[in-house]
Enzyme design. Structure first.
Site, PDB file in Angstrom:
ATOM      1  N   GLU A   1     -20.663  16.412  19.598  1.00 34.22           N
ATOM      2  CA  GLU A   1     -20.641  16.393  21.074  1.00 34.22           C
ATOM      3  C   GLU A   1     -20.762  14.999  21.702  1.00 34.22           C
ATOM      4  O   GLU A   1     -21.590  14.772  22.579  1.00 34.22           O
ATOM      5  CB  GLU A   1     -21.759  17.301  21.617  1.00 34.22           C
ATOM      6  CG  GLU A   1     -21.628  18.737  21.118  1.00 34.22           C
ATOM      7  CD  GLU A   1     -22.732  19.657  21.627  1.00 34.22           C
ATOM      8  OE1 GLU A   1     -23.694  19.162  22.235  1.00 34.22           O
ATOM      9  OE2 GLU A   1     -22.629  20.868  21.396  1.00 34.22           O
TER      10      GLU A   1
ATOM     11  N   GLU B   1     -18.236  27.361  15.853  1.00 33.83           N
ATOM     12  CA  GLU B   1     -19.427  28.030  16.408  1.00 33.83           C
ATOM     13  C   GLU B   1     -18.966  29.187  17.265  1.00 33.83           C
ATOM     14  O   GLU B   1     -19.187  29.220  18.467  1.00 33.83           O
ATOM     15  CB  GLU B   1     -20.267  27.024  17.215  1.00 33.83           C
ATOM     16  CG  GLU B   1     -20.674  25.815  16.395  1.00 33.83           C
ATOM     17  CD  GLU B   1     -21.612  24.853  17.112  1.00 33.83           C
ATOM     18  OE1 GLU B   1     -22.148  25.198  18.175  1.00 33.83           O
ATOM     19  OE2 GLU B   1     -21.802  23.743  16.587  1.00 33.83           O
TER      20      GLU B   1
HETATM   21  C1  XIL Z   1     -28.179  25.787  19.213  1.00 33.79           C
HETATM   22  C2  XIL Z   1     -28.983  26.784  18.389  1.00 33.79           C
HETATM   23  O1  XIL Z   1     -28.209  27.938  18.188  1.00 33.79           O
HETATM   24  C3  XIL Z   1     -30.276  27.113  19.073  1.00 33.79           C
HETATM   25  O2  XIL Z   1     -31.100  27.905  18.230  1.00 33.79           O
HETATM   26  C4  XIL Z   1     -31.021  25.827  19.448  1.00 33.79           C
HETATM   27  O3  XIL Z   1     -32.165  26.161  20.203  1.00 33.79           O
HETATM   28  C5  XIL Z   1     -30.133  24.905  20.250  1.00 33.79           C
HETATM   29  O4  XIL Z   1     -28.945  24.648  19.527  1.00 33.79           O
HETATM   30  N1  XIL Z   1     -23.772  23.317  19.943  1.00 33.79           N
HETATM   31  C6  XIL Z   1     -24.218  23.028  18.685  1.00 33.79           C
HETATM   32  C7  XIL Z   1     -25.300  23.831  18.077  1.00 33.79           C
HETATM   33  O5  XIL Z   1     -23.636  22.145  18.022  1.00 33.79           O
HETATM   34  O6  XIL Z   1     -26.100  23.079  17.225  1.00 33.79           O
HETATM   35  C8  XIL Z   1     -26.153  24.497  19.123  1.00 33.79           C
HETATM   36  O7  XIL Z   1     -27.059  25.370  18.466  1.00 33.79           O
HETATM   37  C9  XIL Z   1     -25.290  25.234  20.122  1.00 33.79           C
HETATM   38  C10 XIL Z   1     -24.356  24.296  20.828  1.00 33.79           C
END
Ligand code: XIL
Length: 370
Positions: free
Chosen positions: A156, A261
């Site tokens: 990101e 994701e």
């Molecule tokens: C999220 C997790 O799912 C949560 O448990 C945590 O509290 C915050 O992060 N983008 C990403 C992930 O790359 O690492 C994130 O995961 C969601 C957004």
């Protein structure tokens, strides 16, 4: 002789059942297309969620650590590394012959403040931060050399408008912090694949910027193997055409594309219901959390159709996509229940809170068989 018929019948039933079973396992359905992965959380890693554990082993050919390899978890204090959960995570992948992803080495979130500070609280120099970055990457990526098959090196780093995000990493080191992270990761784990991972990659400015970033790394002779498109999407957005454009843009650079994701919220957008009138609060909360007791059939249908559309798209692009990873094993453990509003009940994945396949699962399996 009397035994022959029943034994034969039994064998046929067992054979049919196991074939049927195997045809209902995502990792088998898509084995010629791409890896099918899931993010795993701490309690799953520690075996405290046995049903989810069974699902993981049966359905998925890849795993990603939802949190345990992030900086704040694995390196909470300057001289303290917390490898135990990550070690267990890697073992689960090995026991199940999975493609083990690493997430994530450099990010602006879930990174402790001390990383950017001297003992007196002042900001560290570029030189010092590069030293800390290098040490962290060598310790973490180095430890899992040969065990983690691909790393999200930087997560990101790009804003929606295509500019580089102003993070502490960028402020202190400069724009080349990204290149440095890739350089160190390759030195620390020469055989691991290295990725850039981000959300909203369907937006044209962001897609363009990610492609340019990858090209810049390539032109410097740095290793980058793929780009992760985070799939935190909804029922209607982004369009298949927009996703297709990103798949094409990244694969045309010779990079693997991953949907990293994936989860599809079925809830109304929280932002549209944001108001300043405090007295409306209760009503508004109900409006943005409409299914606390279960997902109605018409919504199940919408979710199934959307998943069907997406997996039809993914399989059409199987030559370009190396992995599709769900952000969670089942609805109950999805971060979408707490983001962007905490305490809602969402239904973004293929398995329900009891780890049973949803209608959307059946559609995905069907899309994979075509
Ligand atoms: C999220 C997790 O799912 C949560 O448990 C945590 O509290 C915050 O992060 N983008 C990403 C992930 O790359 O690492 C994130 O995961 C969601 C957004």
């Amino acid at each position: 002789m009397r035994l022959v018929f029943p034994a034969f019948l039994l064998a046929a039933v067992v054979c049919f059942a196991s074939e049927n079973n195997s045809a209902r396992r995502l990792k088998n359905v898509f084995k010629d297309d791409f890896h099918i992965g899931a993010a795993v959380n701490r309690s799953q890693i520690y075996g405290r969620a046995p049903k989810a554990g069974v699902l993981l082993a049966e359905q998925f050919s890849s795993i990603t650590p939802e949190n345990v390899m992030k900086w704040s978890s694995i390196h909470p204090k300057p001289d303290e590394y917390n490898f135990e959960p990550a070690d267990k995570y890697a073992s689960i992948g090995e026991e199940n012959s999975m493609f083990v992803a690493g997430h994530t080495l450099i990010w602006h979130n879930q990174t402790p403040d001390w990383v950017f500070e001297n003992a007196d609280g002042s900001e560290v120099s570029r030189k010092e931060l590069l030293k800390r970055m290098r040490e962290h990457i060598f310790k973490v990526a180095g430890r899992y050399k040969g065990r983690v098959h691909g790393w999200d090196v930087v997560n990101e780093a790009i804003e929606d408008d295509g500019s580089l995000r102003n993070t502490k990493w960028r402020e202190i080191i400069g724009d080349d912090y990204i290149a440095k992270a890739f350089e160190y990761a390759h030195q620390a784990a020469p055989d691991a694949e290295l990725y850039y991972n981000d959300y909203n990659m369907y937006r044209s400015e962001k897609r363009k910027a990610a492609a340019e970033l990858a090209e810049k790394l390539q032109s410097r002779g740095l290793r980058i193997d793929g780009i992760g498109i985070q799939g935190h999407w909804g029922l209607n957005h982004p369009s298949a055409a927009e996703i297709q454009k990103s798949i094409d843009a990244f694969s045309s650079l010779g990079l693997k594309v991953m949907i990293t994701e994936l989860d599809l919220t079925v809830l109304p957008s929280a932002w549209e219901h944001r108001g300043a009138d405090i007295s409306q609060n209760y009503e508004l909360r109900k409006e943005i959390n409409p299914f606390p007791d279960g997902l109605p059939a018409n919504m199940q249908r919408k979710l199934s159709n959307r998943y069907q559309q997406l997996f039809a798209l993914f399989t059409r692009n199987s030559g370009k996509i190396s992995r599709v990873t769900f952000w969670g094993v089942h609805d109950g453990c999805s971060w979408r229940n707490n983001w962007p509003v905490s305490g809602r009940t969402d239904y973004p994945l293929l398995f329900n809170r009891n780890c049973e396949p949803k209608r959307a699962f059946n559609e995905v399996v069907k899309a994979g068989r075509k």
